[in-house]
Design an enzyme around this catalytic site. Sequence first.
Site, PDB file in Angstrom:
ATOM      1  N   GLY A   1       0.213  -0.867   0.047  1.00 20.32           N
ATOM      2  CA  GLY A   1      -0.048  -0.344  -0.210  1.00 20.32           C
ATOM      3  C   GLY A   1       0.699   1.496  -0.018  1.00 20.32           C
ATOM      4  O   GLY A   1       2.079   0.958  -0.282  1.00 20.32           O
TER       5      GLY A   1
ATOM      6  N   GLU B   1     -13.938  18.074   4.433  1.00 22.42           N
ATOM      7  CA  GLU B   1     -14.803  16.913   5.637  1.00 22.42           C
ATOM      8  C   GLU B   1     -14.548  16.788   7.052  1.00 22.42           C
ATOM      9  O   GLU B   1     -14.847  17.852   7.336  1.00 22.42           O
ATOM     10  CB  GLU B   1     -13.273  14.928   5.118  1.00 22.42           C
TER      11      GLU B   1
ATOM     12  N   HIS C   1     -16.302   3.668   9.684  1.00 24.91           N
ATOM     13  CA  HIS C   1     -17.153   5.199   9.025  1.00 24.91           C
ATOM     14  C   HIS C   1     -18.527   5.226   9.043  1.00 24.91           C
ATOM     15  O   HIS C   1     -19.107   3.841   9.238  1.00 24.91           O
ATOM     16  CB  HIS C   1     -16.386   4.967   7.962  1.00 24.91           C
TER      17      HIS C   1
ATOM     18  N   ARG D   1     -15.699  12.271  13.043  1.00 23.24           N
ATOM     19  CA  ARG D   1     -16.708  10.506  12.752  1.00 23.24           C
ATOM     20  C   ARG D   1     -16.997   9.537  14.447  1.00 23.24           C
ATOM     21  O   ARG D   1     -18.118   9.350  14.034  1.00 23.24           O
ATOM     22  CB  ARG D   1     -15.297   9.658  11.945  1.00 23.24           C
TER      23      ARG D   1
ATOM     24  N   HIS E   1     -14.183   0.138  10.184  1.00 20.32           N
ATOM     25  CA  HIS E   1     -13.211   1.733   8.351  1.00 20.32           C
ATOM     26  C   HIS E   1     -11.887   1.548   9.077  1.00 20.32           C
ATOM     27  O   HIS E   1     -10.528   1.312   7.548  1.00 20.32           O
ATOM     28  CB  HIS E   1     -13.593   2.754   8.757  1.00 20.32           C
TER      29      HIS E   1
ATOM     30  N   ARG F   1      -9.432   9.760  14.348  1.00 14.41           N
ATOM     31  CA  ARG F   1      -8.770   9.755  13.944  1.00 14.41           C
ATOM     32  C   ARG F   1      -9.150  10.894  12.849  1.00 14.41           C
ATOM     33  O   ARG F   1     -10.947  10.884  12.705  1.00 14.41           O
ATOM     34  CB  ARG F   1      -7.985   8.413  12.379  1.00 14.41           C
TER      35      ARG F   1
HETATM   36  P1  FAD Z   1      -2.658  -1.420   3.262  1.00 11.45           P
HETATM   37  O1  FAD Z   1      -2.920  -0.128   1.669  1.00 11.45           O
HETATM   38  O2  FAD Z   1      -4.356  -1.089   3.500  1.00 11.45           O
HETATM   39  O3  FAD Z   1      -1.260  -1.842   2.166  1.00 11.45           O
HETATM   40  C1  FAD Z   1      -1.555  -3.190   3.325  1.00 11.45           C
HETATM   41  C2  FAD Z   1      -0.711  -3.914   2.463  1.00 11.45           C
HETATM   42  O4  FAD Z   1      -0.397  -5.435   3.074  1.00 11.45           O
HETATM   43  C3  FAD Z   1      -1.087  -4.439   1.304  1.00 11.45           C
HETATM   44  O5  FAD Z   1      -0.747  -4.652   0.178  1.00 11.45           O
HETATM   45  C4  FAD Z   1      -1.884  -5.784   1.845  1.00 11.45           C
HETATM   46  O6  FAD Z   1      -1.783  -6.580   0.676  1.00 11.45           O
HETATM   47  C5  FAD Z   1      -0.451  -6.231   2.712  1.00 11.45           C
HETATM   48  N1  FAD Z   1      -1.156  -7.408   3.485  1.00 11.45           N
HETATM   49  C6  FAD Z   1      -0.956  -7.199   4.861  1.00 11.45           C
HETATM   50  N2  FAD Z   1      -1.283  -8.665   5.685  1.00 11.45           N
HETATM   51  C7  FAD Z   1       0.164  -9.371   5.094  1.00 11.45           C
HETATM   52  C8  FAD Z   1       0.510  -9.773   5.341  1.00 11.45           C
HETATM   53  N3  FAD Z   1       0.064 -11.281   5.710  1.00 11.45           N
HETATM   54  N4  FAD Z   1       1.595 -11.269   3.868  1.00 11.45           N
HETATM   55  C9  FAD Z   1       1.990 -10.114   3.026  1.00 11.45           C
HETATM   56  N5  FAD Z   1       1.208  -8.953   3.085  1.00 11.45           N
HETATM   57  C10 FAD Z   1       0.376  -7.985   3.452  1.00 11.45           C
HETATM   58  N6  FAD Z   1      -7.476   7.128   4.101  1.00 11.45           N
HETATM   59  C11 FAD Z   1      -7.123   8.558   3.829  1.00 11.45           C
HETATM   60  O7  FAD Z   1      -6.237   9.872   4.737  1.00 11.45           O
HETATM   61  N7  FAD Z   1      -7.870   9.402   2.687  1.00 11.45           N
HETATM   62  C12 FAD Z   1      -9.103   8.569   2.552  1.00 11.45           C
HETATM   63  O8  FAD Z   1     -10.233   9.430   1.455  1.00 11.45           O
HETATM   64  C13 FAD Z   1      -9.138   7.101   3.148  1.00 11.45           C
HETATM   65  N8  FAD Z   1     -10.479   6.424   2.417  1.00 11.45           N
HETATM   66  C14 FAD Z   1     -10.537   5.690   2.423  1.00 11.45           C
HETATM   67  C15 FAD Z   1     -11.290   4.468   1.717  1.00 11.45           C
HETATM   68  C16 FAD Z   1     -11.853   3.341   2.101  1.00 11.45           C
HETATM   69  C17 FAD Z   1     -12.720   2.420   1.414  1.00 11.45           C
HETATM   70  C18 FAD Z   1     -10.604   2.563   3.083  1.00 11.45           C
HETATM   71  C19 FAD Z   1     -11.257   0.750   3.202  1.00 11.45           C
HETATM   72  C20 FAD Z   1      -9.957   3.613   3.742  1.00 11.45           C
HETATM   73  C21 FAD Z   1      -9.744   5.323   3.281  1.00 11.45           C
HETATM   74  N9  FAD Z   1      -8.576   5.343   4.206  1.00 11.45           N
HETATM   75  C22 FAD Z   1      -8.423   6.557   3.703  1.00 11.45           C
HETATM   76  C23 FAD Z   1      -7.243   4.768   4.747  1.00 11.45           C
HETATM   77  C24 FAD Z   1      -6.631   4.495   4.300  1.00 11.45           C
HETATM   78  O9  FAD Z   1      -7.023   4.294   2.563  1.00 11.45           O
HETATM   79  C25 FAD Z   1      -5.279   3.871   4.589  1.00 11.45           C
HETATM   80  O10 FAD Z   1      -5.850   3.420   6.410  1.00 11.45           O
HETATM   81  C26 FAD Z   1      -4.348   3.547   3.709  1.00 11.45           C
HETATM   82  O11 FAD Z   1      -4.513   3.702   2.379  1.00 11.45           O
HETATM   83  C27 FAD Z   1      -2.885   2.227   4.604  1.00 11.45           C
HETATM   84  O12 FAD Z   1      -2.025   2.958   3.710  1.00 11.45           O
HETATM   85  P2  FAD Z   1      -1.408   1.129   4.512  1.00 11.45           P
HETATM   86  O13 FAD Z   1      -0.141   1.352   3.438  1.00 11.45           O
HETATM   87  O14 FAD Z   1      -0.591   1.089   5.467  1.00 11.45           O
HETATM   88  O15 FAD Z   1      -2.225  -0.380   4.352  1.00 11.45           O
HETATM   89  C1  SIN Z   2     -13.803   9.172   2.919  1.00 14.35           C
HETATM   90  O1  SIN Z   2     -13.432   9.318   1.876  1.00 14.35           O
HETATM   91  O2  SIN Z   2     -14.726   9.142   3.684  1.00 14.35           O
HETATM   92  C2  SIN Z   2     -12.902   8.607   4.057  1.00 14.35           C
HETATM   93  C3  SIN Z   2     -11.742   9.112   3.879  1.00 14.35           C
HETATM   94  C4  SIN Z   2     -10.889   9.067   5.457  1.00 14.35           C
HETATM   95  O3  SIN Z   2     -11.342   7.511   5.439  1.00 14.35           O
HETATM   96  O4  SIN Z   2      -9.863   9.615   5.762  1.00 14.35           O
END
Ligand code: FAD
Ligand code: SIN
Length: 562
Positions: free
Chosen positions: A45, A146, A274, A321, A382, A417
């Site tokens: 991610g 937001e 959420h 939220r 969420h 958050r």
């Molecule tokens: P992720 O993007 O979740 O990546 C995690 C990675 O780890 C994935 O590739 C997964 O496959 C991998 N992984 C997990 N377990 C294992 C394992 N055992 N072995 C190997 N790989 C593994 N935040 C905002 O700031 N703005 C927004 O508009 C927003 N909108 C959102 C909307 C939705 C629908 C969701 C679900 C979340 C949203 N969030 C938003 C929150 C934000 O998207 C996440 O908190 C953020 O993207 C997390 O990034 P990350 O890199 O930490 O994890």
């Molecule tokens: C949203 O777009 O409402 C999600 C934003 C967030 O989780 O930060």
Amino acid sequence: MHFSCRFLLPAASIAGTLNHQKLTSQAFLLLCLMKKYDFLVIGSGIAGLTYALKVAEYGSVCIITKASEDESNTKYAQGGVAAVWDFDQDSYRKHIADTLDAGDGLCDKRIVEIVVKEGPERVREVIDWGAKFDKNEEGEYDLGREGGHSEHRVLHHKDNTGFEIESALLRQIARHPNIELHTHYFAIDLITQHHLGQEVTRRTKNIECYGVYVLNTLTKKTETILAKITLLATGGAGHAYRNTTNPIIATGDGISMFYRAKGKVMNMEFYQFHPTALYNPGEHPSYLITEAIRGFGAVLKTSDGKEFMQKYDKRKSLAPRDIVARAIDNEMKKRGDDFVYLDCRHLDKKKFKAHFPNIYEKCKSIGIDVFKDMIPVVPAAHYLCGGIMTDELGRTSIKNIYACGECACTGLHGANRLASNSLLEAMVFSHRAYLEAIKAIGKLPFKKGIPDWNAEGTVNPEEMVLITFTRLEVQNIMSNYVGIVRSNLRLRRAFKRLELIYRETEELYQRTIVSPELCELRNLINIGYLIIVSSLERKESRGLNFNTDFPKKLSEAKNTIL
Ligand code: FAD
Ligand code: SIN
């Protein structure tokens, strides 16, 4: 000495067992099938990818990810990234104040300042890497708003900002000669001194990480990956609950692995729901209706068409939220309704369609015309505000492991958050972890004598359904007893139910060939345990932890560290 590579936990009690690990003795030692990299990144991610792109200038990098390369919470982010951009109207001071206010007295002020002030530079980097954010007619970035934000400061790409960022980062990753990206590689457990036969407990100082055991889910083979430095970027754990906006990868694996390896986690009781997931029974995960729509003017209403948020907060539908989700929960319970409505009917059609094309189409696909019908919405799990405890450089309590993104707990979010602060946090701390990791890497050797994964004595599961049913049981326990509103009775009941499931699952794990389904189940049980115990420890209602037995806030705000 011959030891098992598995973290086997005695099956007596969930509370005792998660604090101890048992080593079996019938293991065999194999020193083959080992890969070695300077930097190992678990997760693809925003946190993992931005870090990988930077450390790759200093050594070999392996990214492993358990599904396809882009499957992550990041991919589904809708609203955008909060950052101070328009300095005429906005200021660091205002963004800091909004973050602290949403966090309900528990944010680490120093960390909030770091994120808010370093954030814009990190956003510029992502733009340089190719992510495109929407602009207005004057050619300026179109800033959304937001809940909990006092200003417009959310940079976005229509209503699929995360997909835009994830795609841009993956394009850069593909071009980098020092980076290998392995998809369908499931991290099972972190390798520490435990695997060299030393006793490791929660009191052990200087626990070190040497890499990770992984399961290649395509070949079904387990492998050993050694690394000088490992970054946990494994994201959230929404699937601890029945209804979640998170994609199926979000099962808290990184936090559970880290906790099993005896690392410290913090503030796990703060699970953010959420307020507005689309109410569409049978659809899992739930489809999110971004909060940016409320920033655009949409209003929450009960089934009789009446607004209700004015009863709960002067910011109404744009309150933080925790407040909005609790208000919706309360209105639904009072009225016996399964959802409330989001009313968009009064909004400018052209602008709405331009800004939220995917939401418009999604609603249309299930027979909702957002300009004629109100959208039924319901809160869904969420975002995990707690996680692996890190310092201001992304360091954790285990040496050579850094953590950032949703799996980490930096102190930014406190008890709740602020919307769109998480993409920002991931970028800021992946950068800080990178700066620290490249300083440390020179002195670190690869560890010798690490045994391969031991599968001796294990067989295929008798019935896969045991695992899938148990996962549903865990989700039901968490949703029914450890949701938006909690009480001591509910928490204790959840603990007892989970303890039984834990024992059964550990027995199954000890005799069964390892699979992603089984590992995820263990991890979700572990996450449930951490949330429940942290919630029981908090004798107050603060932010996302609302307990009817302790309705008030204590005067001193403390973190829960396990
Ligand atoms: P992720 O993007 O979740 O990546 C995690 C990675 O780890 C994935 O590739 C997964 O496959 C991998 N992984 C997990 N377990 C294992 C394992 N055992 N072995 C190997 N790989 C593994 N935040 C905002 O700031 N703005 C927004 O508009 C927003 N909108 C959102 C909307 C939705 C629908 C969701 C679900 C979340 C949203 N969030 C938003 C929150 C934000 O998207 C996440 O908190 C953020 O993207 C997390 O990034 P990350 O890199 O930490 O994890
Ligand atoms: C949203 O777009 O409402 C999600 C934003 C967030 O989780 O930060």
